[in-house]
Design a protein around this motif. Sequence first.
Motif, PDB file in Angstrom:
ATOM      1  N   LEU A   1      -4.718  11.538   7.122  1.00 19.59           N
ATOM      2  CA  LEU A   1      -3.621  11.005   7.937  1.00 19.59           C
ATOM      3  C   LEU A   1      -3.988  10.993   9.415  1.00 19.59           C
ATOM      4  O   LEU A   1      -4.642  11.904   9.907  1.00 19.59           O
ATOM      5  CB  LEU A   1      -2.363  11.840   7.717  1.00 19.59           C
ATOM      6  N   TRP A   2      -3.512   9.942  10.118  1.00 19.22           N
ATOM      7  CA  TRP A   2      -3.792   9.816  11.543  1.00 19.22           C
ATOM      8  C   TRP A   2      -2.600   9.216  12.240  1.00 19.22           C
ATOM      9  O   TRP A   2      -2.243   8.114  11.902  1.00 19.22           O
ATOM     10  CB  TRP A   2      -5.025   8.926  11.776  1.00 19.22           C
TER      11      TRP A   2
ATOM     12  N   TRP B   1       1.653   1.908  13.611  1.00 14.78           N
ATOM     13  CA  TRP B   1       0.964   2.603  12.510  1.00 14.78           C
ATOM     14  C   TRP B   1       0.419   3.961  12.946  1.00 14.78           C
ATOM     15  O   TRP B   1       0.178   4.819  12.102  1.00 14.78           O
ATOM     16  CB  TRP B   1      -0.185   1.742  11.962  1.00 14.78           C
TER      17      TRP B   1
ATOM     18  N   GLU C   1     -11.515   6.716   8.484  1.00 14.41           N
ATOM     19  CA  GLU C   1     -10.585   6.151   7.499  1.00 14.41           C
ATOM     20  C   GLU C   1      -9.533   5.282   8.177  1.00 14.41           C
ATOM     21  O   GLU C   1      -9.223   4.183   7.714  1.00 14.41           O
ATOM     22  CB  GLU C   1      -9.912   7.258   6.666  1.00 14.41           C
ATOM     23  N   LEU C   2      -8.999   5.790   9.286  1.00 21.96           N
ATOM     24  CA  LEU C   2      -7.998   5.006  10.014  1.00 21.96           C
ATOM     25  C   LEU C   2      -8.579   3.659  10.439  1.00 21.96           C
ATOM     26  O   LEU C   2      -7.944   2.609  10.316  1.00 21.96           O
ATOM     27  CB  LEU C   2      -7.533   5.817  11.234  1.00 21.96           C
TER      28      LEU C   2
ATOM     29  N   THR D   1      -2.660   7.829  -4.658  1.00 26.09           N
ATOM     30  CA  THR D   1      -2.925   8.844  -3.631  1.00 26.09           C
ATOM     31  C   THR D   1      -3.469  10.082  -4.334  1.00 26.09           C
ATOM     32  O   THR D   1      -3.278  10.236  -5.544  1.00 26.09           O
ATOM     33  CB  THR D   1      -1.646   9.198  -2.847  1.00 26.09           C
TER      34      THR D   1
ATOM     35  N   ARG E   1     -11.519  11.470   9.521  1.00 25.82           N
ATOM     36  CA  ARG E   1     -10.187  10.870   9.449  1.00 25.82           C
ATOM     37  C   ARG E   1     -10.103   9.584  10.256  1.00 25.82           C
ATOM     38  O   ARG E   1      -9.459   8.612   9.857  1.00 25.82           O
ATOM     39  CB  ARG E   1      -9.122  11.865   9.919  1.00 25.82           C
TER      40      ARG E   1
ATOM     41  N   GLU F   1       2.446   5.191   4.283  1.00 28.95           N
ATOM     42  CA  GLU F   1       1.501   4.063   4.115  1.00 28.95           C
ATOM     43  C   GLU F   1       0.047   4.519   4.125  1.00 28.95           C
ATOM     44  O   GLU F   1      -0.803   3.906   3.501  1.00 28.95           O
ATOM     45  CB  GLU F   1       1.700   3.039   5.244  1.00 28.95           C
ATOM     46  N   GLN F   2      -0.227   5.582   4.877  1.00 30.79           N
ATOM     47  CA  GLN F   2      -1.621   6.038   5.010  1.00 30.79           C
ATOM     48  C   GLN F   2      -2.102   6.883   3.831  1.00 30.79           C
ATOM     49  O   GLN F   2      -3.259   7.287   3.794  1.00 30.79           O
ATOM     50  CB  GLN F   2      -1.789   6.847   6.302  1.00 30.79           C
TER      51      GLN F   2
ATOM     52  N   THR G   1       3.510   7.340   7.891  1.00 28.56           N
ATOM     53  CA  THR G   1       2.679   8.345   7.232  1.00 28.56           C
ATOM     54  C   THR G   1       2.469   7.996   5.765  1.00 28.56           C
ATOM     55  O   THR G   1       1.348   8.045   5.250  1.00 28.56           O
ATOM     56  CB  THR G   1       3.347   9.738   7.347  1.00 28.56           C
TER      57      THR G   1
ATOM     58  N   ARG H   1      -8.724   1.345   7.586  1.00 27.80           N
ATOM     59  CA  ARG H   1      -7.369   0.891   7.270  1.00 27.80           C
ATOM     60  C   ARG H   1      -6.914  -0.179   8.259  1.00 27.80           C
ATOM     61  O   ARG H   1      -6.269  -1.163   7.889  1.00 27.80           O
ATOM     62  CB  ARG H   1      -6.373   2.072   7.299  1.00 27.80           C
TER      63      ARG H   1
END
Lengths: 568, 568
Positions: free
Chosen positions: A23-24, A206, A537-538, A165, A534, A153-154, A151, A541
């Motif tokens: 999460l970010w 986001w 990943e963000l 997930t 992280r 959505e991530q 959150t 995304r």
Amino acid sequence: MSPHFLWSGLVILSILVCQVSALWPIPRTMSPGNSPVKLSSEFDIQIRFANPPADLRAAISRTKSSLFSGKFERLVLGRGSADADLLKDARTLVSLELSLAAGSPVRSIAEETNQPIEAKSESYSLSIPENNASATISANSSLGLFRGLATFEQLWYDYEGTKYTLEGGADINDGPAFPYRGFSFDTARNFYPVSDILRTLDAMSWVKLSVLYWHIIDSQSFPLQVAAFPELSAKGAYSASEIYTQDDVRRIVQYANERGIDIIMELDSPGHTTAIGAAHPELIACASKSPWSKYASEPPAGQLRIASPNTLAFAKTFFDSVATALPGTMMSSGGDEVNLPCWEEDGETQADLTQRNITIADALNQFVETVQGVIAAHGKTPFIKSDMVLTHNVPVLNDTVVVVWQTSEDAAAVAERNLRFIHQPSNYFYLDCGAGDWLGNNIAGNSWCDPFKTWQRAYSFDPFANLTVEQHQLVLGAGQMPLWSEQSSPENLDSIVWPRLAAAAEVFWTGATLPDGTKRVGENATSGTHALARLNELRYRLVDRGIQAIALQPKWCVLRPGECDLDS
Amino acid sequence: MSPHFLWSGLVILSILVCQVSALWPIPRTMSPGNSPVKLSSEFDIQIRFANPPADLRAAISRTKSSLFSGKFERLVLGRGSADADLLKDARTLVSLELSLAAGSPVRSIAEETNQPIEAKSESYSLSIPENNASATISANSSLGLFRGLATFEQLWYDYEGTKYTLEGGADINDGPAFPYRGFSFDTARNFYPVSDILRTLDAMSWVKLSVLYWHIIDSQSFPLQVAAFPELSAKGAYSASEIYTQDDVRRIVQYANERGIDIIMELDSPGHTTAIGAAHPELIACASKSPWSKYASEPPAGQLRIASPNTLAFAKTFFDSVATALPGTMMSSGGDEVNLPCWEEDGETQADLTQRNITIADALNQFVETVQGVIAAHGKTPFIKSDMVLTHNVPVLNDTVVVVWQTSEDAAAVAERNLRFIHQPSNYFYLDCGAGDWLGNNIAGNSWCDPFKTWQRAYSFDPFANLTVEQHQLVLGAGQMPLWSEQSSPENLDSIVWPRLAAAAEVFWTGATLPDGTKRVGENATSGTHALARLNELRYRLVDRGIQAIALQPKWCVLRPGECDLDS
């Protein structure tokens, strides 16, 4: 610690990194999940209170659409296929339920976004069940629910159309360390179409940013259509197609507010105003005077003739007209980089000073008093740039928020004046640094704020440095990252902003330390690694959702967290 | 010279800038035109020789399409409307005629592009009439005509659908200072879809670049499908969708060749080869060994086991298979950054050395001899990286072309060995510098080649610095600009490359000085201004044609050449 032991530690850490959620920004508290959960094709998001606002329903619809259309596969070797076995027996999530705490008012996200910034409630709780129950988000406000959706959505990955997930069983309790989390956007040096601003607002939401600080006009162009003075943009914009009409502004503000983002417009003055002279040359001193470097921080020279009663009358109507069109509770008069020789050599300004028997300092004070008065009369909190207070000692209203921009060192001096402030230090957050000079004939020139501000640099910012504990309450925002557009335009907007703005957004959301109390970077180098995995990943995304964010590493490294560390 | 006098000079210059054509790269000789000419709606391009090649006809069709669809307005105050009066009585151009000099062979652009680089004829003459006659391009080759078309395309502006030039009466005689004008593209650290490469080739052809040096594979991934070893990409690519198939390569090569661009493939070896180990672990020493920094310049560690007869056999077939698929006359074995500890600690390499009773230096020489032998057997000129020659003293074939990359200072040492070379110095041309470190846990890290290389820096490069006049003939190319992709990906490809690659392209085309013999930059600062105005125009043309090139200045400055100079 022996090098070997250190190395083992890093290996263990990188295994952990692969397991914890990416999460970010990182939630303030989270007990991670430990089982896979698939999204049912029947999955829906339910609102568990009466008369839900339309913009919350629209946000839910966007969340569902992004969940089902997302193609982002988890960043591990083999990508999605690595999780294929896990998914065989995974439970299925059929619904996410949103509820408001008992007694909470039911208001729209936009309404809550337009409350005074201190009064906003952005906290939320999010649970993902391990069994077949519903996931839940609860909050005291629609705005909090909206943050929870970001959150949620991530949490999801795609593998051949299956959305899943690994966070079954997770519980998150989250809320921001600071209410003000901003992006400052200069649309005057070069123009950006409305669509670019809307896309940027989406991406900002986001990562839970809360403010677009719109540096909409400057000396180079005047793209803002002002109801009281339509001639300003008609003559001062780059072209008829490079104007933000009143409809555009309404649309942008509405779009932002529905995404939990307030808009502060900065009408930078009395400097940075040459473009006003295209329609009203009588208001501008030293307009395009040469050499520009004597009269301004960048070409063209030109400042409002602050000693003139006409200018004060203009400024009053100007600020009033713009403030009337904006629903937010904050507004800025800017005020950076005023230039004294410009006024000293301006005959009309000198005549006005003589006639009124005042100094230029008096005139500056009156100017600021005038525009702050208009802002306050509209019930808005005035913002001002730090040099107006620190260099020019201009008195300001008590509730003024100072934008500390020249250097992070200035924050302590502003705090000593007991003024609230936001951090926007050029030595940490300026996105435009490090690409050379844009002035002609300066072949070996650097940008004024060299070097390039890396994501790591932004991420290392400490909002409480050099402040006493008592002064912490003065920090309204750990900050704001600005894009100045001398060398930017729609063509590189995404790539110059993302993912660096996201790196800053985590500082803004979590505060001086990571939620577990450890320093974000520095001596404890493991935090940096954790953040990079992280942030990778963000970034992927963001790309999956249409933002052209820059790659931070070769994909080889992205798929192997820790293995491209300096000493791994 | 008094400041005032200097300032007057700049004003005069900036007036001149507004009048002369903004061609980029600037032609070697040009007598500018002085009257407006409109493009007739009947305008056509005629070929005045028999049996014209299909790729020239296709190029003509693209030129016509870009002329009629272009929306680029001249960069003056008022943009196109500033020229409205001029256009009222302008003559109309109905045709452009392309002719080959008597006795020239009629060959396709692709065929001519694939000739030995020394034999190519890229010169052309272009005339724009003032009267109602036809414009003409003449050359000794289809390739020359194609270069002329690129120039012709840059002459035209749009105003409300009218296409016009101000160059009626212009005569241009043009040709390159150097045959090798390259862009080196790393598609291994991060992958780029074929469409990105094609778009880049188009833009390269617009500024008359002649070579795409394709750094297609590296330690991080192996995206090249090799006929003899399909397992290399099947196992070494990032994913099945991140492979350049044999069809992709054919398509890209054909696309490039039809646009006057040769493709050199670099099979970087024996270092930078870890990804080969995904399919053939037996070939790689110190694969992913830790700490990587002891065994490689970046993670993951891994080099070919050059002492093994199996490796030599593999390399022979590998180079042969790739060379067979490529029509061009140049091929590179790379060779940068080999690491001795990797081989010293590799048991199998040490065993092979002992058994064969040779040193690692002998093995390296044999490896290079082997791969250069394959390249030569295919009738291709071998390219090699400069450290292989300068650091490791590896003997190379006499016609080898050395890629001088570490620093511009190395060129003289290569010249002393009487080897031909191209300039690719990291201290002038590396596009990836200055954005911080991509290694994890290096919070305050810089890129290894800090600072950012500005367009001005690239533009200031002198290809003959530190060389004797006799050595000038060894410079096959003033150079090549590389994009290393550790921190790049499709998302920022255009914005990191353009317009900086164009700035370099003018150096590559025109050589050590501007065509009038003046130094390009430096003491004579006016050249810089002149270049900036033209480069701004080129940048706006790139954007108009779909390339996301970065803005160099606020549009205010772009519309007022010289007014944003350092001291204006």
